[in-house]
Design an enzyme around this catalytic site. Structure first.
Site, PDB file in Angstrom:
ATOM      1  N   ARG A 563      29.570  39.253  41.959  1.00  8.90           N
ATOM      2  CA  ARG A 563      28.767  38.130  42.418  1.00  8.90           C
ATOM      3  C   ARG A 563      29.443  36.810  42.062  1.00  8.90           C
ATOM      4  O   ARG A 563      30.114  36.702  41.042  1.00  8.90           O
ATOM      5  CB  ARG A 563      27.360  38.201  41.803  1.00  8.90           C
ATOM      6  N   LYS A 674      35.425  50.291  36.735  1.00  5.24           N
ATOM      7  CA  LYS A 674      35.854  50.926  37.990  1.00  5.24           C
ATOM      8  C   LYS A 674      37.327  50.632  38.270  1.00  5.24           C
ATOM      9  O   LYS A 674      38.079  51.507  38.721  1.00  5.24           O
ATOM     10  CB  LYS A 674      34.976  50.439  39.148  1.00  5.24           C
TER      11      LYS A 674
END
Ligand code: 26Q
Length: 824
Positions: A563, A674
């Site tokens: 974001r 990730k």
């Protein structure tokens, strides 16, 4: 051990049967897909397009999952299982198909079947819309948790809202973000099971009377919450987890009286008022405005979920006396904090518990996870709105507060200031209910999401509560599911790992540690390099498709996706890009490391500064990408509409992962995990889970830079003066001047005035103080990248060190330390 002929033959027969059974299974699945295609989608195999195959395949998979669902339910009922309930306003599931096929062991059969009918399996998978029922990290964490709950066989359910419109799609027009509604249900949702018989009335408004000393709430209106289930499959197990999402409808579809009078608009008004509640996800990440509809949403899903939990318990046990022994409820941040007064209300007003009995259970059932220290993100609700919408709950909150303050006053006499500080009602200005405090007071455990964050939580925002409840606070560091975030999104790397180490690393990620041994194996490193290149080619092809713009897969890919938020410091990244640009223009013949800087992320619709930063990235990209002097050695890309399925293409393709939040501001981060799991090296501050990643992969294998939390605090205490840093660093000054001048925005010279002013006069997140160290670190990155063997060795140690960041580890910790439920 030796096998006699008999043993071998018997084993062989078993194996043959297994293959035979799997072959038959695959055939049955193919037939089921075709049946759904004709009967439910209504198209012939010869005419079917990708989206139609997708829907037919989803329905065939859903049938299988339904069988597993029934089996799981029966087991849990038979075992009198204690269940964990995860309450979250957001579940960012993304696509379901690849995951379902992998869990059902049908992924290879699917590929074959698509080939045999002349369809493209990748196109079919790509045609599935993302289920984007969340903003960012908190929502995606909830989705990873469901995957782990299923895989670990934990008796459990997720509860949330079935938003008609999920996270908006982001388009870019002339460098600016444009929000487009996400109509994800337009083609129907082939994965869900509508439970037509599961529905609860949700009361709002009205007043509270006292009849014979008992409070009686007369709500002004009631709407209906209807259940829609998604089955979340486990991996290497037949167990599943249920995600139950609530949809709001009118209690009486039509206000019949009004309709009979011919007052059609009145009749449909009730309906649209009700349906509004699950209409749209609030696209705000980390900032909270107190909108009434948001409070309605929160109460809506909390009340429906609690009524459901209670109904299930009464069905299974015929009493609520042992509810606290059979149910653990986790609040994903304070969005479901109304669970506290609602559970109290249901137990007291509807099931005749005394206050003491109800509180005894509530305190044992509920726990709360905090995801942020930022004051602007801590939820509070004006007492007035609560009074109007939930008068009975406000009374209960007051009573909880009265009893709590009474206790605190006895524990810490002569500290009136303490009472004011910890009161559940903030009395400064407009009176407001502090939802985090309410959650803490009612919780068994309160946890942060990474070690630093949990420490800061008890040292700063909740320090008074840590004195009052010293044993209540704990840490559970976040994790991510290795199924989606490695096995499915990076099949090249997954295959290499399969061929290299034994064991089921997909469900036991600590096995990755064994890869360390292969760091010195040149053949292994080369295979890793080949896989990374292929993943970069795949991302380059996606960029080409989306933006009509080509990037060189041999360049270093430096990526920041998350974001858009000032504390995450995408702007610091841009400052570095501009600095590099300046240096390259000044010295075009130097041997510059070719780089591609990739950005992606959404800005909250009302967040001016975040939107301006998106615009700046586009303006810088335009200048840099078209500057012939650079000879293509520096490229800047903003990939629009970042979402789970785009993340699946991005993480495997990164060389560098940007995790550069101001120390002390990012609670954990999960993108950092990730990236590292997919073999990117982190450029990161000493913040959130970056710290634990550094400790796990080794400080030689990560690029840590910048001020530490204590240093940031010290600087702030001394009086931070950003313009002194600007004046004191010629490069920094030149970079900021270039942005402030018309260089990147000739058509609107003042476009970046607000941004430059904010930097020079406030710089709330200390970009200028960290600039020099950041630029220096990127020089070190360039040098390190040139030594291919050394780089790949670091990559190996990164992947090998990621075992602990599996959400399986996280969920085991919740099970043991908080929920007291068994996990596999
Ligand atoms: C609240 C009220 C009204 C409207 C919106 C909201 C709202 C919605 C979403 C407030 C916050 C969020 C999301 C917060 C979030 O994603 N936090 C992140 O959580 C991750 C999982 O723990 C962490 O890894 C990140 O560090 C943290 O920023």
């Amino acid at each position: 051990m030796s096998f006699g002929i008999f043993g071998r033959a018997a084993g062989g027969a078993v194996l043959m049967n297994k293959i035979g059974a799997e072959g038959a299974e695959a055939g049955a699945f193919a037939a089921s897909v075709q049946r759904h295609l004709m009967n439910d989608v209504g198209v012939s195999p010869a005419m079917a397009r990708a989206g139609e195959w997708m829907r037919a395949t989803a329905m065939a998979s859903r049938d299988r999952l339904g069988e597993r669902w029934v089996q799981t339910q029966e087991e849990d009922v038979a075992n009198h299982a204690r269940r964990a309930y995860y309450l979250s306003a957001e579940f960012l599931i993304g696509r379901a198909m690849s995951n379902a096929l992998a869990a059902l062991n049908l992924d290879k059969d699917f590929a074959q079947e698509m080939a045999s009918v002349g369809a493209s399996a990748p196109d079919v998978l790509e045609s599935e819309p993302d289920a984007a029922l969340g903003n960012g990290g908190l929502g995606r964490l909830a989705a990873c948790f469901l995957d782990s709950l299923a895989t670990l066989g934990v008796p459990s359910m997720g509860y949330g809202i079935r938003y008609e419109f999920g996270m908006f799609s982001q388009r870019i027009a002339d460098g600016r973000q444009v929000e487009v509604p996400d109509n994800w249900l337009a083609q129907g949702n082939p994965w869900e099971f509508p439970r037509r018989d599961v529905a609860y009335p949700i009361p709002y408004g009205g007043w509270v009377d006292h009849v014979e000393g008992r409070p009686v709430w007369s709500p002004h209106e009631r709407i209906l919450a209807r259940a829609y289930d998604m089955v979340i499959p486990g991996h290497s197990t037949e167990r599943v987890c249920t995600l139950r999402l609530w949809r709001a409808t009118a209690l009486d579809e039509l206000d019949l009286a009004a309709h009979t009078r011919g007052d059609y608009s009145r009749a449909s008004e009730a309906r649209s008022r009700a349906e509004n509640i699950s209409w749209v996800l609030y696209p705000d990440d980390s900032t909270v405005q107190g909108r009434e509809l948001r409070l309605r949403q929160e109460f809506f899903f909390v009340s429906a979920s609690l009524q459901d939990i209670i109904a299930r318990h009464v069905r299974e046990y015929g009493t609520l006396e042992n509810l606290h022994e059979k149910a653990a409820i986790q609040l994903n941040d304070t969005h479901p904090a109304l669970a506290v007064p609602e559970l109290m209300r249901l137990l007291m007003d509807e099931h005749d518990f005394t206050w003491e009995q109800a509180w005894y259970q509530t305190e044992r059932i509920i726990s709360y996870t905090n995801h942020t220290l930022m004051p602007e993100a801590l939820e509070t609700w004006p007492v007035g709105i609560m009074q109007y919408l939930l008068p009975r709950h406000l009374d209960i909150v007051y009573e909880i507060n009265r009893r709590f303050l009474d206790r605190v006053g006895k524990l810490f006499p002569n500290e009136p200031e303490l009472l004011r500080r910890v009161s559940l009602i903030n009395e400064d200005g407009e009176r407001r209910v502090r939802m985090a405090y309410l959650s803490i007071v009612a919780s068994t455990k309160v946890n942060g999401v990474a070690k630093l964050h949990s420490d800061l939580m008890v040292q700063t925002i909740f320090s008074d509560f840590a004195r009052i409840y010293p044993d209540r606070f704990t840490n559970v560091t976040n994790g991510v599911t290795p199924r989606r975030w490695l096995a499915q999104c990076n099949t090249g790397l997954a295959n290499l790992i399969d061929a290299t180490i034994p064991g089921n690393w997909r469900c036991d990620l600590d096995q990755l540690k064994r890869l360390d041994e292969f760091a010195g194996d040149a053949g292994f490193r080369q295979k890793l390099a080949d896989i990374k290149l292929a993943n970069k080619q795949r991302l380059a092809a996606y960029v080409e498709r989306e933006l009509g713009f080509s990037i060189d897969p041999n360049a270093l890919f430096d990526i920041q996706v998350k974001r858009m938020h000032e504390y995450k410091r995408q702007l610091l990244n841009v400052l570095h890009v501009v600095q590099r640009y300046r240096e390259m223009i000044a010295n075009p013949n130097a041997d510059w490391q070719p780089r591609v800087h990739v950005f992606a992320g959404k800005a909250a619709s009302a967040y001016r500064m975040a939107k301006l930063i998106i615009h700046l990235i586009h303006d810088v990209a335009r200048a840099v990408n078209n500057d012939a002097r650079l000879k293509g050695r520096l490229k800047v890309v903003f990939l629009p509409d970042y979402r789970v399925s785009v993340g699946e293409k991005i993480f495997p393709a990164a060389d560098i992962s940007e995790q550069i939040s101001t120390a002390g501001t990012e609670a954990s981060g999960t993108g950092n995990m990730k990236f590292a799991l997919n073999g990117a090296l982190t450029v990161g501050t000493w913040d959130g889970a970056n710290i634990e990643i550094a400790q796990s992969v080794g400080l030689d294998n990560i690029f840590v830079f910048g001020l530490r939390t204590e240093e940031v605090e010290k600087l702030a205490r001394q009086g931070y003066n950003p313009s002194a840093w600007y004046e004191g660093n010629a490069d920094l000054k030149a970079v900021i001047d270039m942005i402030g001048s018309a260089y990147f925005s000739p058509e609107e010279p003042d476009r970046y005035r607000p941004l430059v002013d904010a930097l020079l006069h406030r710089d709330q997140y200390f970009l200028l103080a960290d600039f020099a160290a950041y630029v220096e670190t990127h020089r070190a990155v360039d040098l390190a990248y040139r030594d291919r063997d050394a780089w790949l060795t670091k990559v190996v140690h990164n992947i090998a060190g990621m075992g602990t960041f599996s959400s399986d580890r996280t969920i085991r910790e919740y099970c043991q330390r908080i929920w007291k439920v068994p996990a596999r």
